[in-house]
Structures are given as C-alpha cells and as structure tokens.
Enzyme design. Sequence first.
Site, PDB file in Angstrom:
ATOM      1  N   GLU A 198      83.558  37.891  59.727  1.00  0.00           N
ATOM      2  CA  GLU A 198      83.854  38.081  61.156  1.00  0.00           C
ATOM      3  C   GLU A 198      83.816  36.724  61.852  1.00  0.00           C
ATOM      4  O   GLU A 198      82.941  35.909  61.585  1.00  0.00           O
ATOM      5  CB  GLU A 198      82.798  39.012  61.755  1.00  0.00           C
ATOM      6  N   GLU A 221     102.253  40.468  69.485  1.00  0.00           N
ATOM      7  CA  GLU A 221     101.030  40.286  70.300  1.00  0.00           C
ATOM      8  C   GLU A 221     101.106  38.977  71.088  1.00  0.00           C
ATOM      9  O   GLU A 221     100.809  38.933  72.277  1.00  0.00           O
ATOM     10  CB  GLU A 221      99.787  40.249  69.405  1.00  0.00           C
ATOM     11  N   ASP A 249      94.722  41.996  61.380  1.00  0.00           N
ATOM     12  CA  ASP A 249      94.929  43.412  61.710  1.00  0.00           C
ATOM     13  C   ASP A 249      96.269  43.911  61.186  1.00  0.00           C
ATOM     14  O   ASP A 249      96.363  44.955  60.546  1.00  0.00           O
ATOM     15  CB  ASP A 249      94.849  43.618  63.223  1.00  0.00           C
TER      16      ASP A 249
END
Length: 384
Positions: free
Chosen positions: A33, A158, A170
């Site tokens: 992360e 995006e 993603d």
Amino acid sequence: MMNLQTVRKYFKEHFNGEGSVYASPGRVNLIGEHTDYNGSFVFPGAIDKGMIAEIRKNGTDKVRAYAIDLDESAEFGLNEEDVPAQQWAKYIFGVCREIQKRGGQLEGFDTAFAGDVPLGAGMSSSAALESTYAFALNDMFNLGIDKFELARIGQSTEHNYVGVKCGIMDQFASIFGKAGHLIRLDTKSMEYDYFPFDPKGYKLVLLDTVVKHELASSAYNKRRESCETAARTIHDNGNPEVEFLRDATIEQLDAVKDKISEEDYMRAKYVIEETQRVYDVSEALEKGDYETVGDRMYKTHDGMSRLYEVSCEELDFLNEEAKKHGVTGSRVMGGGFGGCTINLVKEELYDSFIEEAKKSFKEKYGHEPKVYDVVISDGARKVE
C-alpha cells in the site's frame, strides 16, 4: 455479481431488444500500500463484485447510456467537445475517447449498466466501470487492443476525464484478474506474476468504517513528496542505482537520516519495509502459509498507522478488535483516512468476530461498520 436478468430487463425496456453482456470486477489489495508511486509492488486480486453492462451498436454516431442504479440516462457524441454533464457518463465517454486516441474506430451504441461494488469502500468501482467498457468496445468493434493497453485506457480516463491522477493497479487488477490468484505487479517494470490464493478454512472480509476524513488528497500529495525527497537524497548520497524508494535499503536510508526531516524519514522507512513485506508474502503464498501472510498484514497496518500516518482512530479500533478476536491478519486497505480494513479470518472465528466487531464499534462510534465478504475472482470478460 450484479443480477444479469436485471440488466437485461432494463436494457430491453430502454432500448427495445438485446445486446451483448460484459462484466468487470472491483478489486482488493492484500499488501503493498502506498507503494505504487514508489516504483514498488502491489498485490491485488479481482473480486466477485463488479460492474455488468449490456451493449449494442445503434447505427448512429451517438452513445445512449442508462445507469440502472441511479435511474439516469445520458446521450453524447464521440468528439472531444461532446463531454456529458453527468459524472458517471464521463467514465464511458472517457473510455471511448481514449480508444479513439489510440486509433480505434468506434460508432454509436446503446448501453445499460449496473454494479454491486460498494461505492466509496475502496474496491474501485470506477476501475470496474472503465474496464467493462474498454473490454467490451475492444471486443465488439474488433479493435485488437492488448490487455495492458485496456488497463491504461481506464487509467487515462481517470487522468483526463475524471481528474484523478491514479496509478495503474485498479484497472490492471480488473482486466487481469484470475480466480484463486492474486497478482504481484511490479509498478516500475510492469512485470507481473500470479500467486495462488486459495485459503482453505479462511475467509477474506472487509469491514467498512463508513467514515472518510477530509485529508485524503492533500495528505496523499505530501506523502508522495516525502518519498521523492528521501529517494533523491539517497540517490545523491552515492547511490546512483536508487531511482525510487523500492530500490533503497534501510541502511541507505539511515545513512541520510540527518539530511532529511524526521517526517520524510518515517515515510521512507514505511515504504522500504513494505517492499520487503511484499516479498515475504509472495514466498508465504507459494507455501500456502497464511499465518505469515496475516502477520505481515498486521505489520503493514502498524506501519501505515505509526510511520505513514494514514490510518485513523476508527481503522485502528477495528484492527485492535481483529487482534483481540484472534483474526489471522488485518490492516487498513487503500489510501487511508477512513474506508475499510481487510481481514483474513479463520472460518470458525468468523461469526463471533463479525458480531463482536459490529457491536463494539457501534457502542463507540454510534453506527455499525459495513461487512463485505469477498472471493478472489476472474477479470473482465464477456458474459453472454
């Protein structure tokens, strides 16, 4: 996955007839992360929740779209100036435009779509939507675009039409997902490997705090700057091979500790340690050693809370509850400052953990966390 019959019913009502149906999943990230912008690894998997769309060419130069969940329609052309007003429609429009920029020839189509990815829970409903349309249009118009480029089309959508400067994870997970496997993606080289994830006797469950603290974007940019500063300082300290923090060791970081702020040091320490945890988890998954996987998840949470400071009180509370109830692994998932914890729970502890966590969270915060069970599933595909 969203009910296929529902989508077919609405498509028929709105557009009279039937088309082809495509679906793409949302994703979870097991570990890795805040590593993507540090050239390091992420470890996502596609999940059994996503977006499903029915599509049919309509013989015009216009797209007519219906968002079932919102009960809203939009109609738009395929030129740059035709950008629709509705936010959700911008995703479909953006995908069309990004395909055209890459030389893909499109014409008008009718479409209805719906999803069951919980919005705002960090499971990437937007990437699922982009991937559904990128995959579908590529298939329907025989464009021959490869899977990597389909993921990039979603990412560019995006960036250019939604205004979110996201990484590739993603969309990548949504396109490349494979049932029973997680994907370790090297965000520097874009090489990837599938690792078996079939934890017999365990469940993967997300607990959503249903809170979002308003720090996220400014805090995200600050952390990015910290990481870049630390990497540059290490590089300039006689380590030309260090381009990103993923290339650095703790020893190299310690050698420049007096040249950077304490905050930059903490952020960098987290990222370097997180890179090592991804290696540890890779090894553990190959052996089916889920205890080690769980241990590293807890260590990631600790690092995100103490060193990276992107957790929040509610997430820390859920992480402590998980520890208290013997959950194998638990950590904040996603950017932080709210959202979900991802938990690896032994099946025999599952019911009591969920019940107790909901109860104690409600006593403290006045509402229950939402609970989402997830199963690692396949990526973008044609349904029928």
